[in-house]
Design a protein around this motif. Structure first.
Motif, mmCIF file in Angstrom:
data_model
loop_
_atom_site.group_PDB
_atom_site.id
_atom_site.type_symbol
_atom_site.label_atom_id
_atom_site.label_comp_id
_atom_site.label_asym_id
_atom_site.label_seq_id
_atom_site.Cartn_x
_atom_site.Cartn_y
_atom_site.Cartn_z
ATOM 1 N N LEU A 77 -19.453 35.812 -34.276
ATOM 2 C CA LEU A 77 -19.929 35.463 -34.180
ATOM 3 C C LEU A 77 -18.680 33.695 -33.768
ATOM 4 O O LEU A 77 -18.893 33.074 -32.964
ATOM 5 C CB LEU A 77 -20.273 34.368 -35.670
ATOM 6 N N ILE A 78 -18.168 35.268 -34.353
ATOM 7 C CA ILE A 78 -16.536 34.163 -33.072
ATOM 8 C C ILE A 78 -16.593 34.221 -31.577
ATOM 9 O O ILE A 78 -16.827 35.488 -30.927
ATOM 10 C CB ILE A 78 -15.181 34.190 -33.495
ATOM 11 N N LYS A 79 -16.846 33.107 -30.635
ATOM 12 C CA LYS A 79 -17.164 32.888 -29.228
ATOM 13 C C LYS A 79 -16.490 32.211 -28.787
ATOM 14 O O LYS A 79 -16.221 31.316 -29.110
ATOM 15 C CB LYS A 79 -18.770 32.507 -28.741
ATOM 16 N N GLY A 80 -16.447 32.115 -27.315
ATOM 17 C CA GLY A 80 -15.795 30.831 -26.725
ATOM 18 C C GLY A 80 -14.502 31.621 -25.364
ATOM 19 O O GLY A 80 -14.204 32.968 -25.591
ATOM 20 N N CYS A 83 -7.486 31.740 -24.108
ATOM 21 C CA CYS A 83 -6.130 31.779 -22.894
ATOM 22 C C CYS A 83 -6.633 32.765 -21.279
ATOM 23 O O CYS A 83 -6.563 33.796 -20.915
ATOM 24 C CB CYS A 83 -5.270 32.926 -23.583
ATOM 25 N N GLY A 84 -7.980 32.428 -21.612
ATOM 26 C CA GLY A 84 -8.641 32.521 -19.882
ATOM 27 C C GLY A 84 -9.604 33.184 -20.107
ATOM 28 O O GLY A 84 -10.459 33.847 -19.074
ATOM 29 N N TYR A 85 -10.343 34.143 -21.126
ATOM 30 C CA TYR A 85 -10.780 35.344 -21.498
ATOM 31 C C TYR A 85 -12.209 35.188 -22.475
ATOM 32 O O TYR A 85 -11.468 34.426 -23.450
ATOM 33 C CB TYR A 85 -9.812 36.331 -21.997
ATOM 34 N N ARG A 86 -12.584 34.728 -21.993
ATOM 35 C CA ARG A 86 -14.200 34.557 -23.564
ATOM 36 C C ARG A 86 -14.477 36.136 -23.856
ATOM 37 O O ARG A 86 -14.717 37.464 -23.201
ATOM 38 C CB ARG A 86 -15.473 35.154 -22.168
ATOM 39 N N ILE A 87 -15.035 35.247 -25.087
ATOM 40 C CA ILE A 87 -13.520 36.422 -26.160
ATOM 41 C C ILE A 87 -15.048 37.758 -26.207
ATOM 42 O O ILE A 87 -14.308 38.796 -26.773
ATOM 43 C CB ILE A 87 -13.649 36.060 -27.489
ATOM 44 N N ARG A 99 -7.807 38.046 -30.255
ATOM 45 C CA ARG A 99 -7.808 37.002 -29.523
ATOM 46 C C ARG A 99 -9.288 35.933 -30.168
ATOM 47 O O ARG A 99 -9.391 35.024 -30.473
ATOM 48 C CB ARG A 99 -9.402 37.150 -28.581
ATOM 49 N N TYR A 100 -9.942 36.809 -31.367
ATOM 50 C CA TYR A 100 -11.043 36.245 -32.742
ATOM 51 C C TYR A 100 -9.771 34.960 -33.211
ATOM 52 O O TYR A 100 -10.012 33.677 -33.525
ATOM 53 C CB TYR A 100 -11.486 36.769 -33.236
ATOM 54 N N LEU A 101 -8.385 35.893 -33.508
ATOM 55 C CA LEU A 101 -7.825 34.760 -33.992
ATOM 56 C C LEU A 101 -7.034 33.707 -33.682
ATOM 57 O O LEU A 101 -7.009 33.281 -34.303
ATOM 58 C CB LEU A 101 -5.855 36.404 -34.659
ATOM 59 N N ASP A 102 -6.707 34.492 -32.202
ATOM 60 C CA ASP A 102 -6.062 32.663 -31.421
ATOM 61 C C ASP A 102 -7.114 32.116 -31.568
ATOM 62 O O ASP A 102 -6.981 30.751 -31.323
ATOM 63 C CB ASP A 102 -5.971 33.448 -29.911
ATOM 64 N N LYS A 103 -8.328 32.159 -31.103
ATOM 65 C CA LYS A 103 -9.195 31.374 -31.667
ATOM 66 C C LYS A 103 -9.846 30.067 -32.355
ATOM 67 O O LYS A 103 -9.724 29.313 -33.000
ATOM 68 C CB LYS A 103 -11.089 31.903 -31.086
ATOM 69 N N LEU A 104 -9.522 31.411 -33.425
ATOM 70 C CA LEU A 104 -9.698 30.558 -34.738
ATOM 71 C C LEU A 104 -8.232 29.588 -35.213
ATOM 72 O O LEU A 104 -8.721 28.648 -35.663
ATOM 73 C CB LEU A 104 -9.856 31.509 -36.400
ATOM 74 N N VAL A 105 -7.309 29.502 -35.037
ATOM 75 C CA VAL A 105 -6.022 29.020 -34.762
ATOM 76 C C VAL A 105 -5.823 27.907 -34.531
ATOM 77 O O VAL A 105 -6.133 26.696 -34.525
ATOM 78 C CB VAL A 105 -4.545 30.009 -34.736
ATOM 79 N N ASP A 106 -6.517 27.810 -33.029
ATOM 80 C CA ASP A 106 -7.200 27.241 -32.041
ATOM 81 C C ASP A 106 -8.023 25.735 -32.303
ATOM 82 O O ASP A 106 -8.239 24.847 -32.299
ATOM 83 C CB ASP A 106 -7.485 27.348 -30.855
ATOM 84 N N GLU A 107 -9.478 26.388 -33.366
ATOM 85 C CA GLU A 107 -10.178 25.263 -33.609
ATOM 86 C C GLU A 107 -9.652 24.887 -35.603
ATOM 87 O O GLU A 107 -9.594 23.767 -35.403
ATOM 88 C CB GLU A 107 -11.241 26.608 -35.066
ATOM 89 N N LEU A 108 -8.807 25.758 -36.010
ATOM 90 C CA LEU A 108 -7.739 24.420 -36.788
ATOM 91 C C LEU A 108 -6.985 23.275 -36.781
ATOM 92 O O LEU A 108 -7.053 22.682 -36.831
ATOM 93 C CB LEU A 108 -7.154 26.209 -37.850
#
Length: 119
Positions: A77-80, A83-87, A99-108
């Motif tokens: 369910l992690i989407k978006g 780093c320029g890549y659509r997960i 990238r899931y992990l990167d996205k979660l850290v960004d959201e945090l």
């Protein structure tokens, strides 16, 4: 943008312990805590606190880190874009997991509530 084979290989061989301090720095600059970061990482990977601390100071690559993880059933369910890549369009599973992990850290770091981050 689509990750190349070289990009995927570089991510696989990167040490988790070399990236972890950057995660900590990023979230602390935005007023979030290491405990919240650990909660997010543990949600995604299934690791407990002790395992996470071992990985954050050890020599494990992202390939080893995710090979031993029990990915959360809602990770898909992690989407978006990160780093320029659509997960959701990344076809290499390891690169997608990183990238899931990167996205979660960004959201945090962006101040999202834990309830929204932990889908």
């Amino acid at each position: 943008m689509k990750p190349t084979a070289q990009h995927n290989e570089r991510i696989a061989s990167m040490k988790f312990s070399s990236v972890y301090p950057h995660y900590v720095s990023k979230i602390e600059k935005k007023g979030r805590t290491v405990a919240e970061l650990h909660e997010v990482i543990q949600w995604l990977t299934g690791y407990n606190e002790e395992q996470l601390l071992d990985y954050s100071s050890g020599d494990a690559t992202f390939q080893n880190f995710f090979a031993n993880a029990q990915l959360h059933p809602n990770a898909h369910l992690i989407k978006g874009v990160i780093c320029g890549y659509r997960i959701e369009e990344i076809d290499n599973s390891l690169t997608q997991q990183v990238r899931y992990l990167d996205k979660l850290v960004d959201e945090l770091a962006k101040g999202r509530t834990m309830e929204k981050i932990l889908r």
